[in-house]
Write a protein that holds these residues in place. Structure first.
Motif, PDB file in Angstrom:
ATOM      1  N   ILE A 179       0.516   5.473  -4.408  1.00  0.00           N
ATOM      2  CA  ILE A 179      -0.008   4.110  -4.506  1.00  0.00           C
ATOM      3  C   ILE A 179      -0.651   3.707  -3.182  1.00  0.00           C
ATOM      4  O   ILE A 179      -1.771   3.175  -3.152  1.00  0.00           O
ATOM      5  CB  ILE A 179       1.110   3.130  -4.899  1.00  0.00           C
ATOM      6  CG1 ILE A 179       1.598   3.418  -6.323  1.00  0.00           C
ATOM      7  CG2 ILE A 179       0.640   1.681  -4.778  1.00  0.00           C
ATOM      8  CD1 ILE A 179       2.896   2.722  -6.684  1.00  0.00           C
ATOM      9  N   ILE A 184      -3.317   5.332  -7.353  1.00  0.00           N
ATOM     10  CA  ILE A 184      -2.774   4.621  -8.511  1.00  0.00           C
ATOM     11  C   ILE A 184      -3.269   3.184  -8.457  1.00  0.00           C
ATOM     12  O   ILE A 184      -3.024   2.463  -7.487  1.00  0.00           O
ATOM     13  CB  ILE A 184      -1.228   4.638  -8.509  1.00  0.00           C
ATOM     14  CG1 ILE A 184      -0.680   6.065  -8.363  1.00  0.00           C
ATOM     15  CG2 ILE A 184      -0.692   3.944  -9.749  1.00  0.00           C
ATOM     16  CD1 ILE A 184      -0.978   6.980  -9.520  1.00  0.00           C
ATOM     17  N   PRO A 188       1.008  -0.721 -10.709  1.00  0.00           N
ATOM     18  CA  PRO A 188       1.575   0.562 -11.124  1.00  0.00           C
ATOM     19  C   PRO A 188       2.574   0.381 -12.259  1.00  0.00           C
ATOM     20  O   PRO A 188       3.216  -0.659 -12.383  1.00  0.00           O
ATOM     21  CB  PRO A 188       2.263   1.064  -9.851  1.00  0.00           C
ATOM     22  CG  PRO A 188       2.576  -0.178  -9.079  1.00  0.00           C
ATOM     23  CD  PRO A 188       1.458  -1.126  -9.377  1.00  0.00           C
TER      24      PRO A 188
END
Length: 296
Positions: A179, A184, A188
Motif C-alpha cells: 500500500i 494497492i 484497501p
C-alpha cells in the motif's frame, strides 16, 4: 459494530471436499448455479474457484474460469464477482530429495497465476499476501514479495480490486508495505483468514489483534472454517467487519447436516439481521468498496 454488511459466499474452493459432500459444485455449470443461488439468498459477492470436471480437483484453467464467469454474467444475476488468484503456488518437497519439488507441486510465475484474471476481468481477485505451511504435510504455499508486487501491479493496471487475503500478522505487514509503495489503490480491502493450518487461529482475540494492525480506512472481512464459520461471522460484524461464508470453508449447516451455499448464506443473513444489521446489495457493496462501476 458494522450495521451495513457485505456478505461474500466462497462457493467451492479447491480443497478435497467433493468426496465429503454432494453439494460442493464441480463443473462450471454447477459452480455458476451455486453462485447464483448464493446471490439470490443475499450474498453481494461470490468468491469463485474452478475445478477439473473430471477429477474434482482445483484447477487454474482459464477456460473453466471463463465459462463460470460467463454463465453468471449471462444469467443477469446482480452479484459482484471475486475470482481466486491463489492457484500456482503449491510446493511439495520430494521425500527422497527435499531440495527438489515432489509430486503435486504446481509453481508458476505471477503472469501465469493471473491469466484467468486478465481474460475474465472480474470485479475483485484474491491476493494471498505471503507464504504459509498450509497443512501437516510437506506442502508449502509460496507467494514471495517479488511475485506479489508484480501481481498487485498487474491487477491495478487492469482495474481489478485485490482482496488482500492475510493468514497472519506478517501478511498484514507486507500488505501495508505494498500500500505504501502505491501498488494497492485506496481503500484497501482485506480478508482476515482464520483457522487455516498453520496460520492465525480462529478466535475473537486473534481477529481483534489482526484488525488492530489494519491501515486506517481499510475495509475488511473475516471468515472461520468448519464449526467456526458462523461464530466468526458474528464476531466480524460485532467488530465492524464484513463476512464470508460458503462451502469452500465449511460444508455443514448443523452437526451432521450437510449444507448448500444458499443455506449457509441464509444462516449468516439471519445472524446478521438478528444482530440489528442489514446486508448490502451488490450495487451498494460496489459503492462501499469503491469497485469499478460503482455508483457515484
Amino acid at each position: 459494530m458494522n450495521n451495513e454488511v457485505v456478505l461474500t459466499c466462497a462457493v467451492t474452493g479447491a480443497g478435497d471436499t467433493t468426496g465429503k459432500s454432494p453439494h460442493v459444485p464441480v463443473t462450471p455449470k454447477a459452480i455458476a448455479e451455486a453462485a447464483i443461488e448464493a446471490a439470490k439468498a443475499g450474498a453481494a459477492i461470490v468468491h469463485l474457484h474452478a475445478r477439473d470436471p473430471e477429477t474434482g480437483q482445483g484447477s487454474r484453467d482459464p477456460k473453466l474460469f471463463k465459462e463460470i464467469v460467463d454463465r453468471v454474467r449471462e444469467s443477469s444475476t446482480e452479484v459482484v464477482i471475486n475470482l481466486t488468484a491463489g492457484m500456482g503456488g503449491d510446493w511439495i518437497s520430494d521425500a527422497a530429495n527435499p531440495a527438489m519439488p515432489g509430486p503435486g507441486t504446481d509453481m508458476i510465475g505471477p503472469e501465469a497465476r493471473l491469466a484467468h484474471i486478465e481474460e475474465c476481468r472480474p470485479d475483485i481477485c484474491s491476493l494471498d499476501c505471503g507464504t504459509l505451511n498450509f497443512s501437516d504435510t510437506d506442502m508449502i504455499y509460496i507467494s514471495t514479495p517479488p511475485t506479489l508486487r508484480r501481481m498487485a501491479a498487474l491487477v491495478q493496471e487492469w482495474g481489478v480490486k485485490p482482496e488482500l487475503e492475510v493468514f497472519d500478522l506478517g501478511h498484514i505487514r507486507f500488505a501495508k508495505a505494498m500500500i505504501a509503495e502505491g501498488l494497492i489503490d485506496a481503500p484497501p480491502m482485506f480478508q482476515l483468514c482464520l483457522g487455516i493450518p498453520w496460520g492465525a487461529d480462529q478466535d475473537v482475540e486473534t481477529m481483534v489483534a489482526m484488525k488492530s494492525q489494519l491501515p486506517a480506512g481499510a475495509s475488511w472481512a473475516s471468515f472461520g472454517i468448519g464449526r467456526g464459520q458462523m461464530p466468526m461471522a458474528a464476531a466480524a460484524v460485532a467488530l465492524g467487519g464484513n463476512v464470508r461464508v460458503g462451502l469452500e470453508d465449511n460444508i455443514y449447516l448443523d452437526r451432521g447436516v450437510l449444507a448448500t451455499n444458499g443455506q449457509l448464506v441464509s444462516r449468516a443473513r439471519e445472524i446478521i439481521e438478528r444482530m440489528g444489521a442489514r446486508l448490502l446489495t451488490p450495487n451498494e457493496a460496489r459503492t462501499k468498496l469503491k469497485l469499478r462501476g460503482a455508483e457515484a
